[in-house]
Scaffold this motif. Structure first.
Motif, PDB file in Angstrom:
ATOM      1  N   LEU A  18      24.832  14.109  -3.895  1.00  0.00           N
ATOM      2  CA  LEU A  18      25.011  14.914  -5.105  1.00  0.00           C
ATOM      3  C   LEU A  18      23.669  15.347  -5.663  1.00  0.00           C
ATOM      4  N   TRP A  19      22.727  14.433  -5.677  1.00  0.00           N
ATOM      5  CA  TRP A  19      21.366  14.709  -6.143  1.00  0.00           C
ATOM      6  C   TRP A  19      20.750  15.846  -5.318  1.00  0.00           C
ATOM      7  N   ILE A  20      20.888  15.767  -4.002  1.00  0.00           N
ATOM      8  CA  ILE A  20      20.307  16.766  -3.111  1.00  0.00           C
ATOM      9  C   ILE A  20      21.012  18.114  -3.280  1.00  0.00           C
ATOM     10  N   VAL A  21      22.345  18.108  -3.304  1.00  0.00           N
ATOM     11  CA  VAL A  21      23.100  19.359  -3.418  1.00  0.00           C
ATOM     12  C   VAL A  21      22.801  20.073  -4.739  1.00  0.00           C
ATOM     13  N   LEU A  22      22.775  19.321  -5.830  1.00  0.00           N
ATOM     14  CA  LEU A  22      22.500  19.949  -7.128  1.00  0.00           C
ATOM     15  C   LEU A  22      21.085  20.514  -7.181  1.00  0.00           C
ATOM     16  N   THR A  23      20.150  19.867  -6.515  1.00  0.00           N
ATOM     17  CA  THR A  23      18.781  20.394  -6.453  1.00  0.00           C
ATOM     18  C   THR A  23      18.740  21.663  -5.608  1.00  0.00           C
TER      19      THR A  23
ATOM     20  N   LYS B 249      17.627  21.806 -12.077  1.00  0.00           N
ATOM     21  CA  LYS B 249      16.416  21.034 -12.346  1.00  0.00           C
ATOM     22  C   LYS B 249      16.807  19.916 -13.284  1.00  0.00           C
ATOM     23  N   SER B 250      16.585  18.709 -12.846  1.00  0.00           N
ATOM     24  CA  SER B 250      16.977  17.542 -13.622  1.00  0.00           C
ATOM     25  C   SER B 250      16.143  17.417 -14.886  1.00  0.00           C
ATOM     26  N   GLN B 251      16.816  17.175 -15.995  1.00  0.00           N
ATOM     27  CA  GLN B 251      16.128  16.944 -17.256  1.00  0.00           C
ATOM     28  C   GLN B 251      15.553  15.535 -17.296  1.00  0.00           C
ATOM     29  N   PHE B 252      16.096  14.683 -16.454  1.00  0.00           N
ATOM     30  CA  PHE B 252      15.658  13.291 -16.388  1.00  0.00           C
ATOM     31  C   PHE B 252      14.438  13.123 -15.490  1.00  0.00           C
ATOM     32  N   GLY B 253      14.158  14.137 -14.659  1.00  0.00           N
ATOM     33  CA  GLY B 253      12.986  14.103 -13.802  1.00  0.00           C
ATOM     34  C   GLY B 253      13.288  13.788 -12.349  1.00  0.00           C
ATOM     35  N   LEU B 254      14.547  13.898 -11.945  1.00  0.00           N
ATOM     36  CA  LEU B 254      14.912  13.640 -10.555  1.00  0.00           C
ATOM     37  C   LEU B 254      14.712  14.921  -9.744  1.00  0.00           C
TER      38      LEU B 254
ATOM     39  N   PHE C 273      12.846  16.646  -5.756  1.00  0.00           N
ATOM     40  CA  PHE C 273      12.208  16.377  -4.468  1.00  0.00           C
ATOM     41  C   PHE C 273      10.698  16.228  -4.611  1.00  0.00           C
ATOM     42  N   ASP C 274      10.127  16.814  -5.650  1.00  0.00           N
ATOM     43  CA  ASP C 274       8.686  16.742  -5.866  1.00  0.00           C
ATOM     44  C   ASP C 274       8.254  15.377  -6.403  1.00  0.00           C
ATOM     45  N   SER C 275       9.186  14.667  -6.972  1.00  0.00           N
ATOM     46  CA  SER C 275       8.878  13.391  -7.604  1.00  0.00           C
ATOM     47  C   SER C 275       8.760  12.282  -6.553  1.00  0.00           C
ATOM     48  N   PRO C 276       7.708  11.462  -6.649  1.00  0.00           N
ATOM     49  CA  PRO C 276       7.607  10.332  -5.720  1.00  0.00           C
ATOM     50  C   PRO C 276       8.725   9.312  -5.953  1.00  0.00           C
ATOM     51  N   ILE C 277       9.318   9.332  -7.135  1.00  0.00           N
ATOM     52  CA  ILE C 277      10.428   8.423  -7.420  1.00  0.00           C
ATOM     53  C   ILE C 277      11.600   8.711  -6.492  1.00  0.00           C
ATOM     54  N   PHE C 278      11.828   9.998  -6.183  1.00  0.00           N
ATOM     55  CA  PHE C 278      12.910  10.378  -5.270  1.00  0.00           C
ATOM     56  C   PHE C 278      12.728   9.700  -3.917  1.00  0.00           C
ATOM     57  N   TYR C 279      11.530   9.775  -3.377  1.00  0.00           N
ATOM     58  CA  TYR C 279      11.281   9.215  -2.050  1.00  0.00           C
ATOM     59  C   TYR C 279      11.314   7.685  -2.073  1.00  0.00           C
ATOM     60  N   ILE C 280      10.877   7.100  -3.142  1.00  0.00           N
ATOM     61  CA  ILE C 280      10.940   5.631  -3.276  1.00  0.00           C
ATOM     62  C   ILE C 280      12.394   5.179  -3.323  1.00  0.00           C
ATOM     63  N   ILE C 281      13.209   5.874  -4.120  1.00  0.00           N
ATOM     64  CA  ILE C 281      14.624   5.511  -4.230  1.00  0.00           C
ATOM     65  C   ILE C 281      15.336   5.712  -2.897  1.00  0.00           C
ATOM     66  N   VAL C 282      15.094   6.837  -2.238  1.00  0.00           N
ATOM     67  CA  VAL C 282      15.732   7.097  -0.945  1.00  0.00           C
ATOM     68  C   VAL C 282      15.300   6.055   0.083  1.00  0.00           C
ATOM     69  N   LEU C 283      14.025   5.674   0.090  1.00  0.00           N
ATOM     70  CA  LEU C 283      13.544   4.647   1.005  1.00  0.00           C
ATOM     71  C   LEU C 283      14.219   3.306   0.728  1.00  0.00           C
ATOM     72  N   LEU C 284      14.279   2.921  -0.535  1.00  0.00           N
ATOM     73  CA  LEU C 284      14.926   1.654  -0.898  1.00  0.00           C
ATOM     74  C   LEU C 284      16.416   1.657  -0.554  1.00  0.00           C
ATOM     75  N   LEU C 285      17.087   2.767  -0.821  1.00  0.00           N
ATOM     76  CA  LEU C 285      18.502   2.864  -0.470  1.00  0.00           C
ATOM     77  C   LEU C 285      18.696   2.819   1.041  1.00  0.00           C
ATOM     78  N   GLY C 286      17.813   3.477   1.773  1.00  0.00           N
ATOM     79  CA  GLY C 286      17.883   3.427   3.229  1.00  0.00           C
ATOM     80  C   GLY C 286      17.701   2.016   3.763  1.00  0.00           C
ATOM     81  N   LEU C 287      16.734   1.296   3.207  1.00  0.00           N
ATOM     82  CA  LEU C 287      16.521  -0.089   3.628  1.00  0.00           C
ATOM     83  C   LEU C 287      17.711  -0.971   3.271  1.00  0.00           C
TER      84      LEU C 287
END
Length: 121
Positions: free
Chosen positions: A75-80, A85-90, A92-106
């Motif tokens: 949903l995050w990816i499709v809406l982007t 543009k997320s008002q919360f700051g979510l 693809f440019d945010s390093p938080i996105f990649y950290i969350i995706v990495l943690l979820l993947g693990l």
């Protein structure tokens, strides 16, 4: 259909509405249902769901956990990709996105390995 299933579906719908409202704050939906109202409804639904279960802890199945995780990231990816543009700051440019995706993947990898061990036993 069980009542708890209906509540789970409603929770998922309002969670989706909250995401859509965050990514597209200038839509009619955002004018009708503000983030605060959606969040309040979500909280009420979760409280009702918990009280219906009479305080019993129900562990989420692995399949449901994987589904909810993939749904949220998808949903995050499709809406982007739709131009939101997320008002919360979510984003693809945010390093938080990649950290969350990495943690979820693990975490999903851990669940996969755990299910394979359980199948062997």
């Amino acid at each position: 259909m069980r009542l708890s299933t209906i509540f789970n579906f409603c929770i998922l719908v309002f969670f989706t509405l909250l995401f859509v409202n965050d990514f597209f704050p200038d839509t009619t939906l955002a004018a009708v249902l503000s983030k605060k109202i959606i969040l309040l409804i979500l909280i009420i639904l979760v409280i009702v769901q918990i009280t219906m279960d009479k305080g019993q802890y129900k562990k989420l199945s692995k399949k449901a956990y994987v589904s909810v995780t993939l749904y949220t990231v998808g949903l995050w990816i499709v809406l982007t990709l739709l131009g939101g543009k997320s008002q919360f700051g979510l984003s693809f440019d945010s390093p938080i996105f990649y950290i969350i995706v990495l943690l979820l993947g693990l975490d999903l990898l851990r669940i996969y390995r755990q299910s394979k061990l359980e199948q062997k036993q």
